[in-house]
Design a protein around this motif. Sequence first.
Motif, mmCIF file in Angstrom:
data_model
loop_
_atom_site.group_PDB
_atom_site.id
_atom_site.type_symbol
_atom_site.label_atom_id
_atom_site.label_comp_id
_atom_site.label_asym_id
_atom_site.label_seq_id
_atom_site.Cartn_x
_atom_site.Cartn_y
_atom_site.Cartn_z
ATOM 1 N N GLY A 73 9.448 24.395 30.663
ATOM 2 C CA GLY A 73 9.842 25.614 29.932
ATOM 3 C C GLY A 73 8.849 26.752 29.882
ATOM 4 N N SER A 74 8.083 26.682 30.537
ATOM 5 C CA SER A 74 6.692 27.437 30.643
ATOM 6 C C SER A 74 6.469 27.985 31.994
ATOM 7 C CB SER A 74 5.381 26.853 30.149
ATOM 8 O OG SER A 74 4.421 27.904 30.229
ATOM 9 N N SER A 75 6.144 29.249 32.210
ATOM 10 C CA SER A 75 5.794 29.737 33.686
ATOM 11 C C SER A 75 4.250 29.697 33.841
ATOM 12 C CB SER A 75 6.239 30.950 33.949
ATOM 13 O OG SER A 75 5.874 31.887 32.835
ATOM 14 N N HIS A 76 3.622 29.034 33.052
ATOM 15 C CA HIS A 76 2.101 29.024 33.193
ATOM 16 C C HIS A 76 1.553 27.631 32.957
ATOM 17 C CE1 HIS A 76 2.313 33.388 32.244
ATOM 18 N NE2 HIS A 76 1.098 33.314 32.581
ATOM 19 N N ALA A 77 0.422 27.187 33.966
ATOM 20 C CA ALA A 77 -0.097 25.930 34.070
ATOM 21 C C ALA A 77 -1.461 25.947 33.356
ATOM 22 C CB ALA A 77 -0.103 25.368 35.408
ATOM 23 N N PHE A 101 3.465 16.917 16.960
ATOM 24 C CA PHE A 101 4.063 18.469 16.598
ATOM 25 C C PHE A 101 5.555 18.477 16.826
ATOM 26 C CE2 PHE A 101 3.871 22.980 17.182
ATOM 27 C CZ PHE A 101 3.377 23.321 16.279
ATOM 28 N N TYR A 102 6.198 19.236 16.106
ATOM 29 C CA TYR A 102 7.589 19.203 15.912
ATOM 30 C C TYR A 102 8.250 20.052 17.142
ATOM 31 C CZ TYR A 102 7.409 24.217 14.380
ATOM 32 O OH TYR A 102 7.262 25.422 14.385
ATOM 33 N N GLN A 103 7.453 21.077 17.859
ATOM 34 C CA GLN A 103 8.090 21.665 19.009
ATOM 35 C C GLN A 103 7.217 22.203 19.853
ATOM 36 O OE1 GLN A 103 10.125 25.120 17.164
ATOM 37 N NE2 GLN A 103 11.791 24.809 18.741
ATOM 38 N N ILE A 104 7.511 22.236 20.772
ATOM 39 C CA ILE A 104 6.569 22.644 22.020
ATOM 40 C C ILE A 104 7.384 23.601 22.865
ATOM 41 C CG2 ILE A 104 5.187 22.128 23.942
ATOM 42 C CD1 ILE A 104 4.094 21.257 21.447
ATOM 43 N N TYR A 116 4.823 13.064 30.064
ATOM 44 C CA TYR A 116 4.833 12.680 28.625
ATOM 45 C C TYR A 116 6.034 13.474 27.929
ATOM 46 C CZ TYR A 116 0.108 11.125 29.561
ATOM 47 O OH TYR A 116 -1.074 10.309 29.655
ATOM 48 N N THR A 117 6.515 13.016 26.800
ATOM 49 C CA THR A 117 7.653 13.794 26.131
ATOM 50 C C THR A 117 7.038 14.090 24.613
ATOM 51 O OG1 THR A 117 9.415 12.763 27.232
ATOM 52 C CG2 THR A 117 9.606 13.863 25.229
ATOM 53 N N ILE A 118 6.578 15.391 24.306
ATOM 54 C CA ILE A 118 5.969 15.835 23.399
ATOM 55 C C ILE A 118 7.026 16.712 22.391
ATOM 56 C CG2 ILE A 118 3.998 17.106 22.541
ATOM 57 C CD1 ILE A 118 2.714 16.263 24.885
ATOM 58 N N GLY A 119 6.763 16.585 21.030
ATOM 59 C CA GLY A 119 7.623 17.493 20.171
ATOM 60 C C GLY A 119 8.882 16.548 19.702
ATOM 61 N N SER A 120 8.836 16.444 18.448
ATOM 62 C CA SER A 120 9.942 15.610 17.757
ATOM 63 C C SER A 120 11.071 16.380 17.717
ATOM 64 C CB SER A 120 9.476 15.252 16.305
ATOM 65 O OG SER A 120 9.327 16.620 15.471
ATOM 66 N N LEU A 121 11.230 17.476 17.747
ATOM 67 C CA LEU A 121 12.621 18.302 17.956
ATOM 68 C C LEU A 121 12.768 18.752 19.353
ATOM 69 C CD1 LEU A 121 12.355 20.502 14.609
ATOM 70 C CD2 LEU A 121 13.574 18.273 14.877
ATOM 71 N N SER A 122 11.793 19.259 20.131
ATOM 72 C CA SER A 122 12.165 19.874 21.291
ATOM 73 C C SER A 122 11.833 18.893 22.436
ATOM 74 C CB SER A 122 10.991 20.979 21.689
ATOM 75 O OG SER A 122 9.569 20.502 21.613
ATOM 76 N N LYS A 123 11.243 17.702 22.356
ATOM 77 C CA LYS A 123 11.397 16.581 23.335
ATOM 78 C C LYS A 123 10.949 17.293 24.635
ATOM 79 C CE LYS A 123 13.087 13.666 20.596
ATOM 80 N NZ LYS A 123 12.339 12.338 19.985
ATOM 81 N N PHE A 135 1.434 26.330 23.253
ATOM 82 C CA PHE A 135 1.143 25.635 22.461
ATOM 83 C C PHE A 135 0.156 24.363 22.600
ATOM 84 C CE2 PHE A 135 4.812 28.018 21.223
ATOM 85 C CZ PHE A 135 5.217 27.753 19.713
ATOM 86 N N ILE A 136 0.348 23.838 23.885
ATOM 87 C CA ILE A 136 -0.439 22.666 24.000
ATOM 88 C C ILE A 136 -1.922 23.027 24.023
ATOM 89 C CG2 ILE A 136 -1.117 21.264 26.065
ATOM 90 C CD1 ILE A 136 1.469 20.522 24.820
ATOM 91 N N SER A 137 -2.282 24.348 24.835
ATOM 92 C CA SER A 137 -3.605 24.784 24.913
ATOM 93 C C SER A 137 -4.391 24.752 23.284
ATOM 94 C CB SER A 137 -3.652 26.022 25.440
ATOM 95 O OG SER A 137 -4.961 26.721 25.312
#
Length: 494
Positions: free
Chosen positions: A249-253, A201-204, A165-172, A209-211
């Motif tokens: 961009g995250s080192s945690h799942a 959401f605008y930025q992930i 998925y691609t989430i975040g209107s700004l961060s994509k 953030f997802i959590s």
Amino acid sequence: MWFRKNPPKREEHTLFDLILQYKKSGDFVHFHNPQTPQPYWISYFGSLIDVEILHRDILPYLNRTAPTSIKDVKKILPFEDVLITSERQIIEDALLRGSVLIQLHEKDAACALVRAEMKKSREVTIPEEEYSVVGPKEAFVESITTNLNLVRTRLPISELQIREYTIGSLSKTKVAVLYIEGIANEENINTVCQRLENLEFYQILDSSFISQLIEDNGNSLFPQLIDTERPDRVAGVLAEGSVVIIVDGSSHALIGPISIMELFNAFEDYYINWQMASAFRLIRVLAVSFSILVTPIYVAVLTYHYQLIPKDLMVTLVSSRRTIPLPPFLEAVILELTIELLREAGARLPTKVGQTIGIVGGIVIGTAAVDAGLTSNVLLIIVALAALASFTTPVYRMGNTIRLLRFPFLLMAELWGLLGIAIAFLFLMNHLLRLTSLGRPYLEPIYPPRMKDLKDAIIRLPFSLQSNRPHFLQPQDQKRFLKNKASEVKDIDE
């Protein structure tokens, strides 16, 4: 007769308009090379592409060969995924992801897109938050491609499915949902995917953030998804039937659904024998209970129930508090806040300085507080042990929850003594009973009671006795392995 005029058609932005818009940015490159057999235009963001790929694999081929049409560019360049398109949205997304745009004429609608993104990320290192003495020493990094590779190498099966998925209107931001087809429950998969699809959401920036956005109860202190930096843990829970979310961009799942007992289980428990693993789990549960309750019990007993103190211990407490001007509640709050200040200061400072501040600050402030008569040495020992016990939780977010839970219990102990602690405990249990993780009971297997899942909850029984997957995950395939065959011992005939 009145005639209704047709409304003016909305002017559609062309590729040329898009390039003019991007040229306002200082890192956008758009140039024309007229000295080649076939002149061409090339456009890209210099901050997103790998310049070495551009000068080694793109420009020499364009300068040497004369393509007669844009489709010939695909035959000339040594790339398998050259995309020929005229759709503005695809072109825009590709340029912002690090592709190079090639045109034969500046105002052409069709163009060729070549992926040349610059890939920079940390090398795979050892886990820092979930470090283990035994077991693998690999941790996730900020690259989603690398993280998916770490999981795929541990589960080289076709049933491992990945939805992107691609989430975040700004961060994509790219987000991947992982599960094993035929094992993971379809309801759990659909719940996660539906919540991600409905996110606006605008930025992930991170998986946290997802959590926070998809948890069942965003106002709860308790984590309803486990965040982990260990690929082996992700591979293990996928095989159990869990659903995993990996964010670029995250080192945690993120792992879900979970139960509260999983927050006290370190994945290292599966790398040691079951007796030691069970003992360590019991120690963690007792340590967390001690961390939450010991300071409130101290305040309640000294304020309301001093009759419960043995005579020999009463002499020690009276002598330690003889010169203390503060009531037990304020004394405990000041020490607890001091511990939290030292912990935050140590976490925010560089590693070496933070360790020094934590050790030296704790010794100096603690000794000075006792000498100044602001606190008793008995309470200082109790608060220090409570802080130490809170570090035994393997999940960082759960450790933060334990740190904050002490303060409501302290307040209730000051108001109504041991009765107040019991009331606070009832409120806590009521909250936990109502809490869910992706729709699954949070207190399972304690409530609802499931005896089969107790084999890997507070204690961990041998692998030979865990032939079924956790029941609360409702996996499609309940069996891990056939118990009878697994217990057979086959000798080699000499």
